[in-house]
Design an enzyme around this catalytic site. Sequence first.
Site, PDB file in Angstrom:
ATOM      1  N   HIS A 172       0.836  -1.202   0.000  1.00  0.00           N
ATOM      2  CA  HIS A 172       0.000   0.000   0.000  1.00  0.00           C
ATOM      3  C   HIS A 172       0.870   1.250   0.000  1.00  0.00           C
ATOM      4  O   HIS A 172       1.969   1.257   0.557  1.00  0.00           O
ATOM      5  CB  HIS A 172      -1.011  -0.004   1.151  1.00  0.00           C
ATOM      6  CG  HIS A 172      -0.455  -0.092   2.534  1.00  0.00           C
ATOM      7  ND1 HIS A 172       0.014   1.010   3.212  1.00  0.00           N
ATOM      8  CD2 HIS A 172      -0.322  -1.125   3.389  1.00  0.00           C
ATOM      9  CE1 HIS A 172       0.407   0.651   4.429  1.00  0.00           C
ATOM     10  NE2 HIS A 172       0.228  -0.650   4.555  1.00  0.00           N
ATOM     11  N   ASP A 178      -0.295   4.339   0.984  1.00  0.00           N
ATOM     12  CA  ASP A 178      -0.671   5.296   2.034  1.00  0.00           C
ATOM     13  C   ASP A 178       0.069   4.976   3.329  1.00  0.00           C
ATOM     14  O   ASP A 178       0.549   3.859   3.523  1.00  0.00           O
ATOM     15  CB  ASP A 178      -2.192   5.267   2.277  1.00  0.00           C
ATOM     16  CG  ASP A 178      -2.710   3.884   2.679  1.00  0.00           C
ATOM     17  OD1 ASP A 178      -2.260   2.891   2.079  1.00  0.00           O
ATOM     18  OD2 ASP A 178      -3.552   3.790   3.588  1.00  0.00           O
ATOM     19  N   ASP A 191       6.017   0.487   7.793  1.00  0.00           N
ATOM     20  CA  ASP A 191       4.674   0.156   7.267  1.00  0.00           C
ATOM     21  C   ASP A 191       4.238   1.166   6.233  1.00  0.00           C
ATOM     22  O   ASP A 191       3.666   2.175   6.575  1.00  0.00           O
ATOM     23  CB  ASP A 191       3.690   0.103   8.439  1.00  0.00           C
ATOM     24  CG  ASP A 191       2.320  -0.376   8.025  1.00  0.00           C
ATOM     25  OD1 ASP A 191       2.161  -0.845   6.894  1.00  0.00           O
ATOM     26  OD2 ASP A 191       1.394  -0.258   8.844  1.00  0.00           O
ATOM     27  N   GLU A 246      -5.134   1.590   2.271  1.00  0.00           N
ATOM     28  CA  GLU A 246      -5.131   0.331   3.041  1.00  0.00           C
ATOM     29  C   GLU A 246      -5.397   0.599   4.509  1.00  0.00           C
ATOM     30  O   GLU A 246      -6.127  -0.140   5.168  1.00  0.00           O
ATOM     31  CB  GLU A 246      -3.779  -0.385   2.868  1.00  0.00           C
ATOM     32  CG  GLU A 246      -3.780  -1.836   3.374  1.00  0.00           C
ATOM     33  CD  GLU A 246      -3.494  -2.005   4.864  1.00  0.00           C
ATOM     34  OE1 GLU A 246      -3.756  -3.094   5.400  1.00  0.00           O
ATOM     35  OE2 GLU A 246      -3.013  -1.052   5.512  1.00  0.00           O
ATOM     36  N   GLU A 247      -4.805   1.676   5.013  1.00  0.00           N
ATOM     37  CA  GLU A 247      -4.889   1.950   6.453  1.00  0.00           C
ATOM     38  C   GLU A 247      -6.281   2.407   6.880  1.00  0.00           C
ATOM     39  O   GLU A 247      -6.587   2.426   8.066  1.00  0.00           O
ATOM     40  CB  GLU A 247      -3.858   3.027   6.839  1.00  0.00           C
ATOM     41  CG  GLU A 247      -2.410   2.623   6.597  1.00  0.00           C
ATOM     42  CD  GLU A 247      -1.876   1.611   7.603  1.00  0.00           C
ATOM     43  OE1 GLU A 247      -2.664   1.114   8.431  1.00  0.00           O
ATOM     44  OE2 GLU A 247      -0.668   1.317   7.547  1.00  0.00           O
ATOM     45  N   GLU A 282       3.985  -6.441   3.617  1.00  0.00           N
ATOM     46  CA  GLU A 282       3.747  -5.800   4.928  1.00  0.00           C
ATOM     47  C   GLU A 282       4.900  -6.170   5.876  1.00  0.00           C
ATOM     48  O   GLU A 282       5.551  -7.202   5.702  1.00  0.00           O
ATOM     49  CB  GLU A 282       2.418  -6.297   5.515  1.00  0.00           C
ATOM     50  CG  GLU A 282       1.179  -5.731   4.839  1.00  0.00           C
ATOM     51  CD  GLU A 282       0.717  -4.381   5.393  1.00  0.00           C
ATOM     52  OE1 GLU A 282       1.441  -3.793   6.221  1.00  0.00           O
ATOM     53  OE2 GLU A 282      -0.353  -3.922   4.967  1.00  0.00           O
ATOM     54  N   HIS A 288       3.460   2.747  12.770  1.00  0.00           N
ATOM     55  CA  HIS A 288       2.422   3.621  13.359  1.00  0.00           C
ATOM     56  C   HIS A 288       2.922   4.356  14.615  1.00  0.00           C
ATOM     57  O   HIS A 288       2.132   4.955  15.332  1.00  0.00           O
ATOM     58  CB  HIS A 288       1.131   2.846  13.719  1.00  0.00           C
ATOM     59  CG  HIS A 288       0.455   2.225  12.539  1.00  0.00           C
ATOM     60  ND1 HIS A 288      -0.917   2.043  12.486  1.00  0.00           N
ATOM     61  CD2 HIS A 288       0.923   1.739  11.373  1.00  0.00           C
ATOM     62  CE1 HIS A 288      -1.237   1.454  11.331  1.00  0.00           C
ATOM     63  NE2 HIS A 288      -0.131   1.265  10.650  1.00  0.00           N
TER      64      HIS A 288
HETATM   65 ZN   LIG Z   1       0.569  -1.805   6.381  1.00  0.00          ZN
END
Ligand SMILES: [Zn+2]
Length: 386
Positions: free
Chosen positions: A71, A73, A104, A138-139, A164, A354
């Site tokens: 992803h 984003d 991520d 995705e998030e 991932e 994150h």
């Molecule tokens: Zn991810």
Amino acid sequence: MTPQAKIAILQKLIQIPSVNDHEAAVADYLTTLFAPYPQATVEHLTYAPGRDNLVVTIGQATGPRLGLSGHMDVVAPGDTTAWHHDPFGGEIVGDQLFGRGASDMKSGLAALVVTMLEFLEAGTPLPGSVRLLATVGEETGEYGAAQLTDAGYADGLAGLVIAEPSGLDNVVYTARGVIDYKVVSTGKSSHSASPENGINAIDNLMKFYNAVGPLMAQHTKTDPVLGGLLHNVDLISGGEQINSIPAHAELMANMRTIPAYPNQVIYDELEGLVAQLNQQPGVDLALSYSYPEEAIPGDPNAPLVQLAKQVSDQVCGHDTHVVGSGGANDGAEFLRAQGDFASIEIGPGNDTSHQADEYVDLPEYLQAVEVYEQLIPAFLRQAAYR
Ligand SMILES: [Zn+2]
């Protein structure tokens, strides 16, 4: 490509702040990297203005096709004062590269892209084709993967590798699904000295709350690696002021599902409970979901899983664990595509995803490229013979 050139691509990706938006800037940058290779088919699929999914296909039309996914984003940087590095700087200190998405999962995405560029540069003959499915959103709901799947881009895959941040010492072959739901209770306000003129929305919401816990606890099947079904009410609010009967109350719950319970089973039960309670006088409950995801079933002995383990063991010199994941990913959407294929997660990264000071170890990033460069042709050769 030199290690420096591979790192520069990752750095450039980190410097594009694609926080739940602006993925088109990432897609455009990646497109420029493939521009010298007319044999690569590059497609953009727009989800919304400024938000393009990117699909790049290389190899030959005949033979099996392996999907690669990442992803574009990232989540927001959060409290920037907690960072010791610019979240969108791509700063390198020693062997670590810092920034939002370093783990991520712009390192995983960059490693997939570098792998494909090196195949193109070297003219590596592939016994089939490789398709990069780079997604938006995705998030925040995996709607980019949903759009690509609905448009047929994942049809007929022989397997799917999602980069991932499992860490290269883990291959994830199964994952929990997610159901976030909300129940809104609507009543009627009145002065609390005359409650008979109102309908207490909180009392009615509590009827649901008290019943749903025991109902979900009846799901006693457990998955050997993921565990049991999880249900938690995490948010609740209601009422306007201390001397008014509340006209509004609501709760939100998060569920982590397992393959033994497809989401539809849960929807039917939640909807059945709400319908049953709504039969009672005055009760008015409304149920809604936000971006539910199915659990991803898997077979630890599937050829793609075992091959990924073998290659990672060999390239990295560690014992790669075959594991399950507590979180959903884009694979849940891609598995709706036509055809039956295994989906795995293996990619560089760590548990700083994150968080402030998110980073990736650059040696692991470079090793990820080696893992993909060996895994892809080996998988296509195996699949061509099956
Ligand atoms: Zn991810």
